[in-house]
Scaffold this active site. Sequence first.
Site, PDB file in Angstrom:
ATOM      1  N   LYS A 102      58.668  47.408  34.314  1.00  0.00           N
ATOM      2  CA  LYS A 102      58.202  46.201  35.007  1.00  0.00           C
ATOM      3  C   LYS A 102      59.244  45.678  35.985  1.00  0.00           C
ATOM      4  O   LYS A 102      60.441  45.951  35.857  1.00  0.00           O
ATOM      5  CB  LYS A 102      57.813  45.137  33.997  1.00  0.00           C
ATOM      6  CG  LYS A 102      58.971  44.589  33.187  1.00  0.00           C
ATOM      7  CD  LYS A 102      58.484  43.675  32.068  1.00  0.00           C
ATOM      8  CE  LYS A 102      57.676  42.520  32.607  1.00  0.00           C
ATOM      9  NZ  LYS A 102      57.226  41.609  31.545  1.00  0.00           N
ATOM     10  N   ALA A 142      48.380  37.426  39.351  1.00  0.00           N
ATOM     11  CA  ALA A 142      49.403  36.616  40.013  1.00  0.00           C
ATOM     12  C   ALA A 142      50.510  36.339  39.008  1.00  0.00           C
ATOM     13  O   ALA A 142      50.963  35.207  38.854  1.00  0.00           O
ATOM     14  CB  ALA A 142      48.798  35.324  40.536  1.00  0.00           C
ATOM     15  N   CYS A 166      55.352  42.730  46.763  1.00  0.00           N
ATOM     16  CA  CYS A 166      54.644  41.881  45.806  1.00  0.00           C
ATOM     17  C   CYS A 166      54.071  40.656  46.513  1.00  0.00           C
ATOM     18  O   CYS A 166      54.814  39.894  47.139  1.00  0.00           O
ATOM     19  CB  CYS A 166      55.580  41.442  44.682  1.00  0.00           C
ATOM     20  SG  CYS A 166      54.776  40.338  43.494  1.00  0.00           S
ATOM     21  N   ASN A 191      50.785  48.924  47.092  1.00  0.00           N
ATOM     22  CA  ASN A 191      50.791  47.816  46.157  1.00  0.00           C
ATOM     23  C   ASN A 191      49.444  47.106  46.272  1.00  0.00           C
ATOM     24  O   ASN A 191      48.555  47.558  46.993  1.00  0.00           O
ATOM     25  CB  ASN A 191      51.958  46.860  46.475  1.00  0.00           C
ATOM     26  CG  ASN A 191      52.432  46.083  45.246  1.00  0.00           C
ATOM     27  OD1 ASN A 191      51.637  45.767  44.365  1.00  0.00           O
ATOM     28  ND2 ASN A 191      53.709  45.788  45.200  1.00  0.00           N
ATOM     29  N   THR A 192      49.280  45.997  45.587  1.00  0.00           N
ATOM     30  CA  THR A 192      47.986  45.315  45.559  1.00  0.00           C
ATOM     31  C   THR A 192      47.646  44.670  46.899  1.00  0.00           C
ATOM     32  O   THR A 192      48.518  44.325  47.689  1.00  0.00           O
ATOM     33  CB  THR A 192      47.985  44.229  44.466  1.00  0.00           C
ATOM     34  OG1 THR A 192      49.099  43.347  44.677  1.00  0.00           O
ATOM     35  CG2 THR A 192      48.088  44.861  43.090  1.00  0.00           C
ATOM     36  N   GLY A 211      48.063  52.577  37.314  1.00  0.00           N
ATOM     37  CA  GLY A 211      48.302  51.163  37.053  1.00  0.00           C
ATOM     38  C   GLY A 211      47.240  50.507  36.210  1.00  0.00           C
ATOM     39  O   GLY A 211      47.275  50.556  34.979  1.00  0.00           O
ATOM     40  N   THR A 212      46.257  49.904  36.860  1.00  0.00           N
ATOM     41  CA  THR A 212      45.222  49.134  36.165  1.00  0.00           C
ATOM     42  C   THR A 212      44.507  49.950  35.100  1.00  0.00           C
ATOM     43  O   THR A 212      44.105  49.407  34.064  1.00  0.00           O
ATOM     44  CB  THR A 212      44.213  48.592  37.197  1.00  0.00           C
ATOM     45  OG1 THR A 212      44.905  47.750  38.130  1.00  0.00           O
ATOM     46  CG2 THR A 212      43.120  47.783  36.534  1.00  0.00           C
TER      47      THR A 212
END
Length: 303
Positions: A45, A70, A130, A192-193, A265-266
């Site tokens: 992380k 978030a 991020c 990334n997101t 990831g998810t």
Amino acid sequence: MVDLSVNIGKLKLKNPVLTASGTFGYGEEYADFVDLNRLGGFIVKGTTLNHREGNPYPRMVETPSGMLNAVGLQNKGVDYFINEIYPRIKDVDSQVIVNVSGACLEDYVKVCEKLAPLDKIEAVEINISCPNVKQGGMAFGTTCAGAESVTKAIRDAYDKTMIVKLSPNVTDIAEIARAVEVAGADAVSLTNTFLGMAINVETQRPYLSTITGGLSGACIRPIAVRMVWQVANAVKIPVVGLGGIMNGRDAVEFMLAGATAIQVGTANFVDPSVTVKIVDYIEDYMKRHGIEKATDLIGAMKR
């Protein structure tokens, strides 16, 4: 037998399957579900110089084919990682990569300098993407100058493998990738997101305390594949692909588009054992298609 190994800079992976930072804890949280030794590596992380509480709750919400988060890089800081976490995971037979973030350029450098002496940590992933922090993160990753400045500063202080994690929330992600390549990055990871939001129509309030958050999951995969393909054709350094990989087929798609390795990831939240299933799928896929080396999959999309 097929050869699943790939290289990212000086970093050798036994197979192309990595985990995405923020979705796999420090690896040990998944040890009951996954044989960590079977993974190419896992990315712990997000780690910052000092302790971070993260954003206020609520900070996660499910969306169609994905989720918004978030969290805000909640962690106990790099010294806690070095003293408490590292001794527990250093003997795993898999590459351990630390995702590094900071509020300012100096923070990034200091974290990397602290990690450099750790024998087991042969690579860092620099998070300049991020979308859930007010300082640092995406603020560095949305311009060539910002991305280049962080990359160069770390390169001057850190001589192990450096992967720079790019933001998709830009006009031209290939341009950013070229900037960090010139500045000394050994590889880039993307995406990334995506910045998104969701509103509860009954309360007429946003679901997230921060209003906006990072969108991940299967819904972003086609965009992520396109960006990986664009970047792989724009730079000479390896590309690590991520964004909505839910199974082995998705992983192979990213590799065909140009990814040297992939991150899951998810999907870890949906199926905690998905990573080893993806390793098995890639091996079976290579056997079925008569492919001897995983490196032959990289960018092998037929036009």
